[in-house]
Design a protein around this motif. Sequence first.
Motif, PDB file in Angstrom:
ATOM      1  N   ASN A 245       6.268   8.497   2.121  1.00 39.23           N
ATOM      2  CA  ASN A 245       6.920   7.195   1.868  1.00 39.23           C
ATOM      3  C   ASN A 245       6.178   6.150   2.190  1.00 39.23           C
ATOM      4  O   ASN A 245       5.391   5.752   3.103  1.00 39.23           O
ATOM      5  CB  ASN A 245       8.274   7.153   2.515  1.00 39.23           C
ATOM      6  N   LEU A 246       6.139   5.183   1.312  1.00 43.79           N
ATOM      7  CA  LEU A 246       5.409   3.816   1.211  1.00 43.79           C
ATOM      8  C   LEU A 246       5.901   3.099   2.482  1.00 43.79           C
ATOM      9  O   LEU A 246       6.946   3.005   2.786  1.00 43.79           O
ATOM     10  CB  LEU A 246       5.623   3.050   0.113  1.00 43.79           C
ATOM     11  N   GLY A 247       4.923   2.092   3.266  1.00 44.92           N
ATOM     12  CA  GLY A 247       5.385   1.433   4.361  1.00 44.92           C
ATOM     13  C   GLY A 247       5.628   0.005   3.935  1.00 44.92           C
ATOM     14  O   GLY A 247       5.258  -0.980   4.692  1.00 44.92           O
ATOM     15  N   THR A 248       5.907  -0.403   2.609  1.00 40.68           N
ATOM     16  CA  THR A 248       5.909  -1.632   2.109  1.00 40.68           C
ATOM     17  C   THR A 248       6.588  -1.880   0.615  1.00 40.68           C
ATOM     18  O   THR A 248       6.934  -0.939   0.175  1.00 40.68           O
ATOM     19  CB  THR A 248       4.149  -2.098   1.834  1.00 40.68           C
ATOM     20  N   PHE A 249       7.160  -3.194   0.538  1.00 43.28           N
ATOM     21  CA  PHE A 249       7.716  -3.557  -0.589  1.00 43.28           C
ATOM     22  C   PHE A 249       6.877  -4.156  -1.450  1.00 43.28           C
ATOM     23  O   PHE A 249       7.259  -4.687  -2.698  1.00 43.28           O
ATOM     24  CB  PHE A 249       9.032  -3.960  -0.302  1.00 43.28           C
TER      25      PHE A 249
ATOM     26  N   ASP B   7      14.257  -3.559  -1.511  1.00 38.50           N
ATOM     27  CA  ASP B   7      14.078  -2.580  -2.518  1.00 38.50           C
ATOM     28  C   ASP B   7      14.430  -2.839  -3.810  1.00 38.50           C
ATOM     29  O   ASP B   7      13.602  -2.549  -4.716  1.00 38.50           O
ATOM     30  CB  ASP B   7      14.973  -1.251  -2.028  1.00 38.50           C
TER      31      ASP B   7
ATOM     32  N   ILE C 105       1.166  -3.332  -4.256  1.00 43.05           N
ATOM     33  CA  ILE C 105       0.591  -2.068  -3.515  1.00 43.05           C
ATOM     34  C   ILE C 105       1.494  -0.808  -3.937  1.00 43.05           C
ATOM     35  O   ILE C 105       0.811   0.421  -4.325  1.00 43.05           O
ATOM     36  CB  ILE C 105       0.756  -2.118  -1.866  1.00 43.05           C
TER      37      ILE C 105
END
Lengths: 311, 136
Positions: free
Chosen positions: A236-240, A40, A244
């Motif tokens: 919430n995003l599902g990626t770092f 993160d 994206i």
Amino acid sequence: MTDFSYPDIIAYAVPAFLALILIEIVVARRTGRGRFEANDSATSLIMGFGSEIAPLIGGGAIVAAVFFAAYEFRLATIPNLWWTVILCFVIDDLRYYWWHRISHERRFFWASHVIHHSSQHYNLTTALRQTWTGQVTGQILFRTPLVFVGFHPAMVFFVGAVNLLYQFWIHTELIKRMGPFEIIFNTPSHHRVHHATNPKYLDANYAGTLIIWDKIFGTFVPEDDAERPRYGIIKNLGTFNPIIVAFHEWIGIAKDLVSARSLREMGGYLFGPPGWSPDGSRMTSAKIKERWVAIHGKKSAGDHKGRRKHQ
Amino acid sequence: MTGNLFIDSAISVVAIAFMVLAARLAFGRPSGIVTLAAAQDRLAFDEPDFAAIDWLVDADAKAALARNEKGELALLFARGDDIVSRRFPPGALKTGLDGNQLVVSQSDHVTPKIVMQLDDGGNASGWTPAFQQGKR
């Protein structure tokens, strides 16, 4: 006083950013009062790095040219005095409040600002998670009226930098409450509320430096010790993946515009509140609040008059 | 900084690596653990009106799937040290059951394909209507 040269305080502050982040990591680890995750933090810091590069590639120079051109047609010439700098700062902070609020209430602007809210963590690296597409939404043009009135562009840039610097340190869970200071100034506690997705905290605390604007315009919500903020965005995003993160909402807008069946729908997808849809099947933050009230009662959802926040 | 874009960028990259390393050393590499309780907590926060009547939980604690009486599905999966949720109307989620392995994919461009290991694929038998609805 016609010498409008100011120090590049952001450049001076970068080493302090590094030191403070390292201190926060150590203190958070020792006290358990903060949370970091390497992936993160990496995403946040890469976004911050990219936000410094992006204007060099895009329209930063063009917008700056517009800025200086406006000064040529200024209504007055405001001198470079200590009190005019303070006056410029206060007016610019008010400008920031409304810019920030619009950035939450209209999807076109939210598509750029959502990046800053896309972390589920809240620490000093989150402060550096900045948009790459700020120039697209023309945020600097919102400051042009100050220049047109007569504040020198360098002064406007300087007070903007001071405001940006101020907002760095408030992105922390280490500092709880700050007593009387919280009456006038934005603080970590106030800004935690802003980053929270708890229904009672939605649409609140848009301030940059002075929290008084939220109190004046009815969007102030104090942090409730009984309800710990949960950070991030509604979906919430599902990626770092930084690419994206940077463009996900723009992609979402593009998909919606392609599927739109009328100009009204296109307008709604572009300038409606985040979460707007023609059939009302998606959730705006106003709907989220309504749903929460229906389940838990009015008190638990907060009773401030703020409207929408973010999807 | 130096004013040289290349040098400043290199310094920034090194500083970023240093800060990320510090976070990694201090906090390790925590992974979100999707237990039934954790999934229920996240779902209650994100979708308080979703009344789950049944759950499937990944044996590796990486994901969970809930369904309600309307046939809607809620997918919860680990992302870093936290949990992310997605809610789907009936028929919107693509699923494939292969023995004890359930593969969940969706058209959402920000969400990866999720593979759930079920202790017993037979547990999913009650979910057949939802899965069939979701297949495309």
